[in-house]
Design a protein around this motif. Structure first.
Motif, PDB file in Angstrom:
ATOM      1  N   LYS A 124     -10.529  -2.122   7.351  1.00 31.22           N
ATOM      2  CA  LYS A 124     -11.599  -1.120   7.395  1.00 31.22           C
ATOM      3  C   LYS A 124     -12.767  -1.612   6.543  1.00 31.22           C
ATOM      4  O   LYS A 124     -12.572  -2.055   5.402  1.00 31.22           O
ATOM      5  CB  LYS A 124     -11.077   0.209   6.855  1.00 31.22           C
ATOM      6  CG  LYS A 124     -12.096   1.340   6.857  1.00 31.22           C
ATOM      7  CD  LYS A 124     -11.510   2.602   6.218  1.00 31.22           C
ATOM      8  CE  LYS A 124     -10.394   3.178   7.061  1.00 31.22           C
ATOM      9  NZ  LYS A 124      -9.824   4.407   6.448  1.00 31.22           N
ATOM     10  N   ARG A 153      -4.829  -2.977   6.062  1.00 32.84           N
ATOM     11  CA  ARG A 153      -4.226  -3.643   7.228  1.00 32.84           C
ATOM     12  C   ARG A 153      -5.218  -3.731   8.383  1.00 32.84           C
ATOM     13  O   ARG A 153      -5.350  -4.765   9.042  1.00 32.84           O
ATOM     14  CB  ARG A 153      -2.987  -2.868   7.670  1.00 32.84           C
ATOM     15  CG  ARG A 153      -2.224  -3.480   8.850  1.00 32.84           C
ATOM     16  CD  ARG A 153      -1.264  -2.469   9.442  1.00 32.84           C
ATOM     17  NE  ARG A 153      -1.991  -1.361  10.059  1.00 32.84           N
ATOM     18  CZ  ARG A 153      -1.490  -0.140  10.238  1.00 32.84           C
ATOM     19  NH1 ARG A 153      -0.267   0.162   9.803  1.00 32.84           N
ATOM     20  NH2 ARG A 153      -2.208   0.798  10.815  1.00 32.84           N
ATOM     21  N   ASP A 154      -5.951  -2.638   8.619  1.00 31.77           N
ATOM     22  CA  ASP A 154      -6.921  -2.604   9.716  1.00 31.77           C
ATOM     23  C   ASP A 154      -8.253  -3.233   9.327  1.00 31.77           C
ATOM     24  O   ASP A 154      -9.183  -3.252  10.137  1.00 31.77           O
ATOM     25  CB  ASP A 154      -7.149  -1.157  10.158  1.00 31.77           C
ATOM     26  CG  ASP A 154      -5.880  -0.501  10.696  1.00 31.77           C
ATOM     27  OD1 ASP A 154      -4.938  -1.247  11.054  1.00 31.77           O
ATOM     28  OD2 ASP A 154      -5.828   0.745  10.746  1.00 31.77           O
ATOM     29  N   ARG A 196      -0.110   5.142   2.010  1.00 35.61           N
ATOM     30  CA  ARG A 196      -0.157   4.685   3.410  1.00 35.61           C
ATOM     31  C   ARG A 196      -1.594   4.661   3.931  1.00 35.61           C
ATOM     32  O   ARG A 196      -1.952   3.790   4.722  1.00 35.61           O
ATOM     33  CB  ARG A 196       0.729   5.574   4.291  1.00 35.61           C
ATOM     34  CG  ARG A 196       2.224   5.284   4.136  1.00 35.61           C
ATOM     35  CD  ARG A 196       3.040   5.899   5.261  1.00 35.61           C
ATOM     36  NE  ARG A 196       2.993   7.358   5.228  1.00 35.61           N
ATOM     37  CZ  ARG A 196       3.858   8.107   4.569  1.00 35.61           C
ATOM     38  NH1 ARG A 196       4.827   7.551   3.856  1.00 35.61           N
ATOM     39  NH2 ARG A 196       3.763   9.428   4.602  1.00 35.61           N
ATOM     40  N   TRP A 197      -2.414   5.605   3.460  1.00 36.88           N
ATOM     41  CA  TRP A 197      -3.823   5.594   3.866  1.00 36.88           C
ATOM     42  C   TRP A 197      -4.525   4.337   3.351  1.00 36.88           C
ATOM     43  O   TRP A 197      -5.270   3.676   4.077  1.00 36.88           O
ATOM     44  CB  TRP A 197      -4.529   6.846   3.329  1.00 36.88           C
ATOM     45  CG  TRP A 197      -5.981   6.916   3.701  1.00 36.88           C
ATOM     46  CD1 TRP A 197      -6.515   7.396   4.865  1.00 36.88           C
ATOM     47  CD2 TRP A 197      -7.093   6.459   2.913  1.00 36.88           C
ATOM     48  NE1 TRP A 197      -7.882   7.276   4.847  1.00 36.88           N
ATOM     49  CE2 TRP A 197      -8.265   6.699   3.662  1.00 36.88           C
ATOM     50  CE3 TRP A 197      -7.213   5.879   1.650  1.00 36.88           C
ATOM     51  CZ2 TRP A 197      -9.538   6.384   3.192  1.00 36.88           C
ATOM     52  CZ3 TRP A 197      -8.481   5.552   1.188  1.00 36.88           C
ATOM     53  CH2 TRP A 197      -9.623   5.805   1.943  1.00 36.88           C
ATOM     54  N   PRO A 214       1.762  -8.396   7.209  1.00 35.15           N
ATOM     55  CA  PRO A 214       1.811  -7.009   6.720  1.00 35.15           C
ATOM     56  C   PRO A 214       1.909  -6.925   5.205  1.00 35.15           C
ATOM     57  O   PRO A 214       1.466  -5.941   4.604  1.00 35.15           O
ATOM     58  CB  PRO A 214       3.056  -6.445   7.406  1.00 35.15           C
ATOM     59  CG  PRO A 214       3.871  -7.620   7.837  1.00 35.15           C
ATOM     60  CD  PRO A 214       2.883  -8.699   8.129  1.00 35.15           C
ATOM     61  N   ALA A 228      -1.510  -6.239   3.172  1.00 34.64           N
ATOM     62  CA  ALA A 228      -1.988  -4.872   2.972  1.00 34.64           C
ATOM     63  C   ALA A 228      -1.165  -4.154   1.902  1.00 34.64           C
ATOM     64  O   ALA A 228      -1.706  -3.411   1.081  1.00 34.64           O
ATOM     65  CB  ALA A 228      -1.942  -4.107   4.284  1.00 34.64           C
ATOM     66  N   LYS A 229       0.138  -4.386   1.898  1.00 37.77           N
ATOM     67  CA  LYS A 229       0.999  -3.726   0.915  1.00 37.77           C
ATOM     68  C   LYS A 229       0.678  -4.209  -0.505  1.00 37.77           C
ATOM     69  O   LYS A 229       0.625  -3.410  -1.452  1.00 37.77           O
ATOM     70  CB  LYS A 229       2.472  -3.995   1.251  1.00 37.77           C
ATOM     71  CG  LYS A 229       2.944  -3.373   2.567  1.00 37.77           C
ATOM     72  CD  LYS A 229       4.404  -3.737   2.845  1.00 37.77           C
ATOM     73  CE  LYS A 229       4.857  -3.246   4.208  1.00 37.77           C
ATOM     74  NZ  LYS A 229       4.882  -1.773   4.272  1.00 37.77           N
ATOM     75  N   GLU A 266      -3.030   1.501   2.422  1.00 35.88           N
ATOM     76  CA  GLU A 266      -2.424   0.339   3.081  1.00 35.88           C
ATOM     77  C   GLU A 266      -2.975   0.169   4.496  1.00 35.88           C
ATOM     78  O   GLU A 266      -3.299  -0.950   4.923  1.00 35.88           O
ATOM     79  CB  GLU A 266      -0.907   0.510   3.131  1.00 35.88           C
ATOM     80  CG  GLU A 266      -0.173  -0.650   3.787  1.00 35.88           C
ATOM     81  CD  GLU A 266       1.257  -0.308   4.142  1.00 35.88           C
ATOM     82  OE1 GLU A 266       1.853  -1.087   4.915  1.00 35.88           O
ATOM     83  OE2 GLU A 266       1.779   0.717   3.680  1.00 35.88           O
ATOM     84  N   ARG A 267      -3.082   1.264   5.225  1.00 39.45           N
ATOM     85  CA  ARG A 267      -3.593   1.192   6.592  1.00 39.45           C
ATOM     86  C   ARG A 267      -5.060   0.728   6.609  1.00 39.45           C
ATOM     87  O   ARG A 267      -5.471  -0.044   7.477  1.00 39.45           O
ATOM     88  CB  ARG A 267      -3.457   2.565   7.263  1.00 39.45           C
ATOM     89  CG  ARG A 267      -3.789   2.579   8.755  1.00 39.45           C
ATOM     90  CD  ARG A 267      -3.286   3.848   9.424  1.00 39.45           C
ATOM     91  NE  ARG A 267      -3.829   5.049   8.767  1.00 39.45           N
ATOM     92  CZ  ARG A 267      -3.098   5.907   8.055  1.00 39.45           C
ATOM     93  NH1 ARG A 267      -1.783   5.703   7.892  1.00 39.45           N
ATOM     94  NH2 ARG A 267      -3.656   6.965   7.497  1.00 39.45           N
ATOM     95  N   SER A 268      -5.831   1.185   5.642  1.00 42.37           N
ATOM     96  CA  SER A 268      -7.233   0.755   5.551  1.00 42.37           C
ATOM     97  C   SER A 268      -7.326  -0.752   5.360  1.00 42.37           C
ATOM     98  O   SER A 268      -8.184  -1.423   5.949  1.00 42.37           O
ATOM     99  CB  SER A 268      -7.922   1.475   4.389  1.00 42.37           C
ATOM    100  OG  SER A 268      -7.948   2.866   4.590  1.00 42.37           O
TER     101      SER A 268
END
Length: 822
Positions: free
Chosen positions: A443, A440-441, A433-434, A402, A405-406, A436-438
């Motif tokens: 994208k 992490r996933d 968070r958008w 994790p 992504a951070k 970071e989530r991109s």
């Protein structure tokens, strides 16, 4: 006496130099390099001079038995068989009268001929204001930004920058100040000539000589009556440069003549070598003079940038030389990155350094991928792992953590200008968070870009809409998007054609036509902005008054643009597989994050004057990135698993002066956030950031203005006011030294009762164990015997054991090995 000694030393050096040259000439190596000249060619192969002002710069090239190519232009004997028709001046063919003449070229025992056909010598050829006079002023830098091309001009005389506005130039040259700058009745006494000749006082000094080609052009234009070009006169549409890019020059044959040809709208072609402006991308490797003659100084690569009016082309040249004792050692190849890097290293005769140690690798990888140091257990586990593939395994494992992504969201935060001041505190957290989530996933990068570029609606429900909150207006959109997603810095083109690149003012406002209809409005909901696209709105070019249609490089105007939201057309063009910018800028940016410099460097500054250090590598990485579906983790893993990434930071005898071809790892100062987290890791005292969750690391901060931390600012944390990578600095300064010498942050953590070495004392660890763990925490290795004995000696000399350990920990924190990523 001192002078006599100095002169004796100079004579000794001279004789030493002569003896060295003689030895080299007589050595077997020199004899072995003897090659045979097989063929001579001349460019242009046929010479056509269709006017009294025409001329042709010859370029003579020799092809040798070892496959090498040499420029023989300055060595060749060039003669005309009919000097009543054409004469030779140096290596330039000049017309005399109508007819034809053979041009004979003799060089190194070879002979070749070409034909010069001359016509229209009985007709006048007026000087073109647009394509001769303005080119001559550009040639002599009269209209450069530091001279009369500055926005306010110089000494009351203003020209448009690099002749981008001929109407302004016509006004200031002919009509302004009652026409006193030009005198058609007595051209030689025109102020436009007298000042740069310094016959009249001139603040810029002497800029021209009477035998300069530019002088003759300007003088003749004035003498002819300062006429303007006819509306239907042929105009230049492009230029060509000879030789084409890719020529390799081997020392001592480090010279190369350039020839430049302009293509006109009526199909005619004209030699403009004497009126073109030349610059070198790296004068330490090679420079180029006013005549287009390139002179190499050392091995390396350059782009020769050629400008004729608004047209720019580049010629890429490589300079190689034999390095004494060099022998390619065929280092192991992990993937295509190594293959392409090795090809360049072998060509330029640099030897790659050996692989880094496991201790160096684990520290380097953790800092580059997740931004923090490994734990003691992770260091020990990796050291004990006997798996030959353990480095690749660790790469894959860290990319799934994790923290990855951070940490990389921090990097994108710099580009997207995530600050509470610009997107509000609530907006920062949602936007972060958008991002970071991109990451992490994983994208796909093209989807990531499209979502940003076409974002609409509430910035709270659709955080990507904050992109247009930080890009506040049309100009900001053009400059932000071009730099982040295309690596192009277009700020200059807003007011005038870019003085050094292909971008014109029309290009700038053509790009702006995609984004001028974006609307922004604060809603009644706190911290929310609403983004939408209006149905109408034109962009007007401020200089010409022309209404601009959406325009993109390589394709031109988009006539059938989406009437509701033109941004979709731009995003579709940008993310096409064959886009020349999109994939390259991102893989280069990722490369720069883990190698310390980009293949193009600075990493967000793609231009002809800043060529890639390894074009083939950049092309391959970009292609693989596209074919992977824009998978950022996959391309990053490829880089990290390469031997190139895993080379030692210590240079060898054959790569000490290499800073751009990746023969060894380039050490760099840890970023501000990395350094703070590393200090916290070694001392085991976390930093507390008010208003953020406990355990938040500096490398995981959503925005710099959410916290006030002097240490981070001193060590280069950016304010995020621009999208330029240059805003984050790693240049050392006195304030940094003071922070480590007696700054409150380091001092406080060393004196904290709960820090790592105090805990080890409480746990009953002996001095050797404590010192060993401090080294493993800081630099991921055990202390050397010298380091251990020095530390133990210091402990023995101190009455207070804790104070002695504070000293030792402080000393470790101040080593380059700790402060630098290596």
């Amino acid at each position: 006496m001192i002078m006599e000694k100095r002169m004796k030393h100079i004579y000794q050096l001279r004789w030493l130099g002569i003896l060295t040259v003689l030895c080299l000439l007589c050595s077997p190596a020199s004899a072995a390099k003897k090659v045979k000249l097989l063929q001579v060619e001349v460019f242009p192969p046929a010479i056509v001079l269709e006017g009294v002002r025409e001329e042709s710069q010859l370029v003579i090239t020799g092809h040798y038995s070892d496959g090498s190519i040499r420029d023989l232009t300055r060595e060749a004997e060039i003669t005309s068989t009919n000097e009543q028709v054409a004469v030779i001046q140096g290596s330039v063919v000049l017309p005399v009268d109508n007819g034809s003449a053979d041009i004979d070229i003799k060089v190194k025992g070879k002979k070749i001929s070409t034909t010069a056909t001359v016509s229209n010598q009985d007709k006048p050829q007026p000087v073109s204001f647009l394509y001769d006079t303005l080119a001559a002023l550009s040639k002599n830098n009269c209209n450069a930004g530091a001279c009369h091309g500055s926005p306010s001009g110089k000494a009351g005389f203003r020209l448009s920058l690099r002749a981008f506005d001929p109407k302004l130039d016509e006004l200031t040259l002919i009509r302004e100040d009652f026409g006193r700058r030009t005198n058609s009745l007595d051209a030689d006494n025109s102020l436009l000539l007298l000042k740069p000749l310094m016959k009249v006082a001139h603040g810029g000094g002497r800029q021209i000589r009477t035998d300069d080609p530019a002088y003759a052009v300007v003088r003749d234009w004035i003498a002819e009556g300062c006429h303007m070009d006819a509306a239907d006169a042929p105009r230049p549409v492009s230029i060509d440069v000879y030789p084409k890019s890719g020529r390799i020059l081997e020392k001592p044959a480090f010279g190369q003549q350039i020839s430049v040809w302009a293509h006109y709208s009526d199909g005619s072609v004209r030699d403009v070598t004497k009126m073109a402006v030349y610059t070198s991308s790296d004068v330490e490797v090679a420079d180029v003079d006013r005549t287009g003659l390139v002179s190499g100084a050392r091995r390396g690569e350059i782009a020769v940038i050629v400008r004729y009016l608004e047209f720019i082309e580049s010629c890429f040249l490589t300079f190689t030389e034999d390095v004494e004792g060099f022998q390619w050692n065929d280092p192991p190849v992990h993937n295509y990155v190594d293959t392409l890097v090795d090809e360049k290293l072998q060509q330029l005769q640099y030897l790659a350094s050996d692989l880094c140690t496991d201790e160096e690798f684990i520290r380097r990888l953790y800092l580059d991928v997740i931004g923090i140091l490994p734990s003691l257990d992770e260091v020990q586990k990796f050291a004990e792992d006997s798996n030959a593939n353990k480095r690749d395994v660790l790469v894959d494992a860290l990319l799934q953590r994790p923290e990855y992504a951070k940490f990389w969201a921090l990097k994108w935060g710099d580009l997207l200008r995530l600050t509470s001041g610009q997107v509000t505190t609530e907006g920062v957290h949602k936007y972060y968070r958008w991002v970071e989530r991109s990451l992490r996933d994983n994208k796909p990068y093209d989807q990531f870009a499209v979502e940003l570029l076409t974002a609409s609606g509430s910035t709270l429900s659709n955080p990507a809409g904050n992109f247009y909150r930080t890009a506040k207006d049309m100009n900001d959109c053009v400059e932000t998007i071009s730099q982040v997603f295309m690596g192009a810095r277009l700020q200059c083109a807003k007011c005038h054609n870019h003085p050094f690149e292909r971008w014109t003012q029309d290009n700038y406002y053509g790009m702006a036509a995609f984004f001028n209809r974006i609307q922004r409005k604060n809603t009644k909901r706190p911290n929310e902005m609403f983004i939408w696209v209006s149905d109408s709105g034109d962009v007007t070019q401020p200089r010409t008054g022309q209404k601009m249609k959406p325009w993109v490089p390589g394709q031109g105007e988009i006539t059938d643009s989406d009437k509701h939201d033109p941004r979709k057309d731009f995003a579709q063009w940008l993310t096409k597989a064959d886009n020349p910018f999109f994939a390259k800028i991102e893989v280069n940016r990722i490369w720069s994050h883990v190698f310390g410099r980009g293949i193009v460097d600075p990493p967000d500054d793609f231009r002809d004057t800043n060529p890639p250090s390894n074009a083939a590598l950049l092309e391959r990485l970009a292609r693989e990135f596209v074919e992977s579906g824009y998978d950022r983790k996959a391309i990053l893993a490829t880089m990290l698993k390469s031997r190139t990434y895993q080379t030692s930071y210590q240079p060898n005898d054959f790569n000490t002066d290499d800073v751009k071809y990746f023969s060894h790892y380039q050490p760099r100062l840890l970023s501000a956030e990395q350094l703070l987290d590393a200090i916290c890791h070694v001392t085991d005292i976390p930093e507390i950031f008010s208003g953020l969750p406990v355990g938040t690391k500096a490398t995981q901060l959503p925005a710099p203005d959410l916290v006030k931390n002097d240490f981070l600012k001193i060590f280069g944390q950016p304010d995020r006011q621009t999208v330029c990578a240059c805003e984050r600095t790693s240049e050392s300064n006195l304030s940094m030294a003071i922070q480590f010498f007696n700054g409150p942050l380091v001092y406080g953590k060393l004196r904290d009762e709960k820090n790592s070495f105090r805990k080890m004392i409480a746990a009953g660890k002996n001095d050797t164990e404590i010192i060993s763990q401090l080294y493993q925490r800081a630099v991921c290795r055990l202390p050397s015997e010298t380091e251990l004995q020095a530390s133990l000696g210091h402990l023995a000399s101190k009455e207070n054991r804790i104070e002695a350990l504070e000293d030792i920990c402080w000393a470790i924190l101040n080593t380059n090995e700790f402060l630098f990523q290596h």
